[in-house]
Design a protein around this motif. Sequence first.
Motif, PDB file in Angstrom:
ATOM      1  N   ALA A 142      27.463  -1.657 -89.579  1.00  0.00           N
ATOM      2  CA  ALA A 142      28.045  -2.279 -88.270  1.00  0.00           C
ATOM      3  C   ALA A 142      27.980  -3.911 -88.415  1.00  0.00           C
ATOM      4  O   ALA A 142      26.835  -4.227 -88.652  1.00  0.00           O
ATOM      5  CB  ALA A 142      27.273  -1.815 -87.163  1.00  0.00           C
ATOM      6  N   ALA A 143      28.953  -4.665 -88.460  1.00  0.00           N
ATOM      7  CA  ALA A 143      29.047  -5.941 -88.655  1.00  0.00           C
ATOM      8  C   ALA A 143      28.649  -6.729 -87.437  1.00  0.00           C
ATOM      9  O   ALA A 143      28.706  -6.268 -86.299  1.00  0.00           O
ATOM     10  CB  ALA A 143      30.453  -6.498 -89.094  1.00  0.00           C
ATOM     11  N   SER A 144      28.422  -8.145 -87.630  1.00  0.00           N
ATOM     12  CA  SER A 144      28.064  -8.722 -86.303  1.00  0.00           C
ATOM     13  C   SER A 144      29.175  -8.769 -85.338  1.00  0.00           C
ATOM     14  O   SER A 144      30.397  -8.775 -85.634  1.00  0.00           O
ATOM     15  CB  SER A 144      28.108 -10.429 -86.793  1.00  0.00           C
ATOM     16  N   GLY A 145      28.753  -8.437 -83.923  1.00  0.00           N
ATOM     17  CA  GLY A 145      29.718  -8.057 -82.847  1.00  0.00           C
ATOM     18  C   GLY A 145      30.152  -6.786 -82.747  1.00  0.00           C
ATOM     19  O   GLY A 145      31.006  -6.546 -82.018  1.00  0.00           O
ATOM     20  N   ALA A 146      29.755  -5.841 -83.479  1.00  0.00           N
ATOM     21  CA  ALA A 146      30.226  -4.540 -83.449  1.00  0.00           C
ATOM     22  C   ALA A 146      29.443  -3.621 -82.442  1.00  0.00           C
ATOM     23  O   ALA A 146      28.422  -3.926 -82.289  1.00  0.00           O
ATOM     24  CB  ALA A 146      29.923  -3.872 -84.896  1.00  0.00           C
ATOM     25  N   LEU A 147      30.192  -2.697 -82.022  1.00  0.00           N
ATOM     26  CA  LEU A 147      29.591  -1.795 -80.846  1.00  0.00           C
ATOM     27  C   LEU A 147      30.209  -0.127 -81.430  1.00  0.00           C
ATOM     28  O   LEU A 147      31.353  -0.162 -81.453  1.00  0.00           O
ATOM     29  CB  LEU A 147      30.061  -2.063 -79.523  1.00  0.00           C
TER      30      LEU A 147
ATOM     31  N   THR B  18      17.143  12.779 -79.633  1.00  0.00           N
ATOM     32  CA  THR B  18      17.469  11.991 -80.652  1.00  0.00           C
ATOM     33  C   THR B  18      16.253  11.637 -81.259  1.00  0.00           C
ATOM     34  O   THR B  18      15.072  11.087 -80.428  1.00  0.00           O
ATOM     35  CB  THR B  18      18.340  10.946 -80.040  1.00  0.00           C
ATOM     36  N   ALA B  19      16.410  11.356 -82.643  1.00  0.00           N
ATOM     37  CA  ALA B  19      15.117  11.105 -83.447  1.00  0.00           C
ATOM     38  C   ALA B  19      15.679  10.082 -84.371  1.00  0.00           C
ATOM     39  O   ALA B  19      16.550  10.166 -85.013  1.00  0.00           O
ATOM     40  CB  ALA B  19      14.464  12.067 -83.838  1.00  0.00           C
ATOM     41  N   MET B  20      14.913   8.951 -84.485  1.00  0.00           N
ATOM     42  CA  MET B  20      15.335   7.882 -85.683  1.00  0.00           C
ATOM     43  C   MET B  20      14.103   7.159 -86.197  1.00  0.00           C
ATOM     44  O   MET B  20      13.185   7.024 -85.433  1.00  0.00           O
ATOM     45  CB  MET B  20      16.388   6.908 -84.924  1.00  0.00           C
ATOM     46  N   ASN B  21      14.137   6.799 -87.415  1.00  0.00           N
ATOM     47  CA  ASN B  21      13.207   5.942 -87.841  1.00  0.00           C
ATOM     48  C   ASN B  21      14.024   4.674 -88.228  1.00  0.00           C
ATOM     49  O   ASN B  21      15.010   4.364 -88.334  1.00  0.00           O
ATOM     50  CB  ASN B  21      12.735   6.697 -89.362  1.00  0.00           C
ATOM     51  N   VAL B  22      13.145   3.507 -88.208  1.00  0.00           N
ATOM     52  CA  VAL B  22      13.471   2.031 -88.482  1.00  0.00           C
ATOM     53  C   VAL B  22      13.048   1.699 -89.763  1.00  0.00           C
ATOM     54  O   VAL B  22      12.042   1.798 -90.323  1.00  0.00           O
ATOM     55  CB  VAL B  22      12.817   0.987 -87.547  1.00  0.00           C
ATOM     56  N   ARG B  23      14.123   1.257 -90.656  1.00  0.00           N
ATOM     57  CA  ARG B  23      14.197   0.766 -92.002  1.00  0.00           C
ATOM     58  C   ARG B  23      13.839  -0.654 -91.889  1.00  0.00           C
ATOM     59  O   ARG B  23      14.703  -1.491 -91.459  1.00  0.00           O
ATOM     60  CB  ARG B  23      15.380   1.173 -92.859  1.00  0.00           C
ATOM     61  N   ARG B  24      12.675  -1.233 -92.882  1.00  0.00           N
ATOM     62  CA  ARG B  24      12.536  -2.479 -92.779  1.00  0.00           C
ATOM     63  C   ARG B  24      12.595  -2.922 -94.202  1.00  0.00           C
ATOM     64  O   ARG B  24      12.255  -2.359 -95.255  1.00  0.00           O
ATOM     65  CB  ARG B  24      11.131  -2.759 -92.346  1.00  0.00           C
ATOM     66  N   SER B  25      12.651  -4.259 -94.247  1.00  0.00           N
ATOM     67  CA  SER B  25      12.693  -4.894 -95.559  1.00  0.00           C
ATOM     68  C   SER B  25      12.059  -6.243 -95.370  1.00  0.00           C
ATOM     69  O   SER B  25      12.486  -7.287 -94.497  1.00  0.00           O
ATOM     70  CB  SER B  25      14.090  -5.286 -96.099  1.00  0.00           C
ATOM     71  N   GLU B  26      10.921  -6.817 -95.947  1.00  0.00           N
ATOM     72  CA  GLU B  26      10.193  -7.857 -96.103  1.00  0.00           C
ATOM     73  C   GLU B  26       9.759  -8.210 -94.528  1.00  0.00           C
ATOM     74  O   GLU B  26       9.821  -9.232 -94.025  1.00  0.00           O
ATOM     75  CB  GLU B  26      10.835  -9.120 -96.425  1.00  0.00           C
TER      76      GLU B  26
ATOM     77  N   PHE C 293      24.383  -4.324 -90.063  1.00  0.00           N
ATOM     78  CA  PHE C 293      23.250  -3.472 -89.777  1.00  0.00           C
ATOM     79  C   PHE C 293      23.379  -2.179 -90.030  1.00  0.00           C
ATOM     80  O   PHE C 293      24.675  -1.375 -89.777  1.00  0.00           O
ATOM     81  CB  PHE C 293      23.019  -3.555 -88.232  1.00  0.00           C
ATOM     82  N   GLU C 294      22.696  -1.497 -90.828  1.00  0.00           N
ATOM     83  CA  GLU C 294      23.184  -0.043 -91.369  1.00  0.00           C
ATOM     84  C   GLU C 294      22.343   1.059 -90.763  1.00  0.00           C
ATOM     85  O   GLU C 294      21.023   0.990 -90.678  1.00  0.00           O
ATOM     86  CB  GLU C 294      22.896  -0.090 -92.865  1.00  0.00           C
TER      87      GLU C 294
ATOM     88  N   GLY D 240      18.088  -1.857 -90.825  1.00  0.00           N
ATOM     89  CA  GLY D 240      18.633  -0.686 -90.469  1.00  0.00           C
ATOM     90  C   GLY D 240      17.951   0.549 -89.889  1.00  0.00           C
ATOM     91  O   GLY D 240      16.695   0.473 -89.517  1.00  0.00           O
ATOM     92  N   ILE D 241      18.368   1.605 -89.433  1.00  0.00           N
ATOM     93  CA  ILE D 241      17.789   2.804 -88.915  1.00  0.00           C
ATOM     94  C   ILE D 241      18.328   3.974 -89.728  1.00  0.00           C
ATOM     95  O   ILE D 241      19.353   3.960 -90.206  1.00  0.00           O
ATOM     96  CB  ILE D 241      18.089   3.044 -87.349  1.00  0.00           C
TER      97      ILE D 241
END
Length: 322
Positions: A186-191, A142-150, A175-176, A155-156
């Motif tokens: 994914a909203a708060s509390g999501a899995l 698996t490969a992923m990048n982290v997306r950042r704002s400020e 979180f996207e 998100g990832i």
Amino acid sequence: MSSRSSVQGHASALHREARDWLLVLTSGRATTNDAAGFKQWCAQSTAHAQAFAETRLLWENLGTAGRQLREREPAVARHGRMTRRAFLGGAVAASAALLVARSPLHMWPSLPDVMADYRTATGEQRQIEVSPGVVVEMNTQTAMNVRRSEGRAVGIELLTGEIQLQVSDGYAGAFEVKALQGGIHAASGALCNVRCLDGRVQVTGLDGNIRVAYQGRSESLGRAQQAGYGSDGLSPVAPADTDEAIAWRRRVLVFDDRPLSEVIAEINRYRPGKIILTNDQLASRKVHAQVSLNQLGDVASLIHQAFGASVRSLPGGIVLVS
């Protein structure tokens, strides 16, 4: 030519031949004649067998080596100048990445994968807390990048592989996950479990609220529901077998009425080398099984016992099933 040069030339020729055999055996079109020819080639000397084993290990480990070098060696020294050690490390990593980028058969990671923020090797599983309240469990390959704002992770981008995403209660906003031009919110509390393989994304809701968006359409998922998207667009919401979807978290693979070809393809993601199925009739046989990730070394003998298939183990972790 000196004696030493002759030896080196012979070794290089063997490795070129080993590479050619690796491409044949992993092409998906290998025949029993290919298997016999390869076995005969390996039997010529221990150097032949060793060359193949080294070639297979090189392809498998190139991506990991490049990532480790990139993580360990900063490209810029404190004063803004590249150190000699960092330069050499970067050159080695770049050479590895060049080969990685040219993989036609997915025997080693692609260039974007090897340069990802986080990546797991074959058989590796890893937990990453990408942000306070957001935990990502990464499955094999698996490969992923982290997306950042400020400066904050929002998100990832899932490049390939499979993850389980958990967003804690009280997390502000959604979180996207970006994957193949689509998005999972994914909203708060999501899995949820997200799988991105072979040009298709499949999302399984495990808890909380999840929204899957693709090409202007979206579907909302709850517990034990799934949806996916790919070349055929966004699929409608359907019931999900959550035990099968997250069995990998227990280091188990669950197969319920799946063709043997799909079972072997999935198992290949977790073990070094490759199991190659050369019998089309056998490939369509349906499988009901649970396989422990800790016992994948016995999987070829299990296939033999269950289906009476002919199994040939070859150097470099290659297994031919017919």
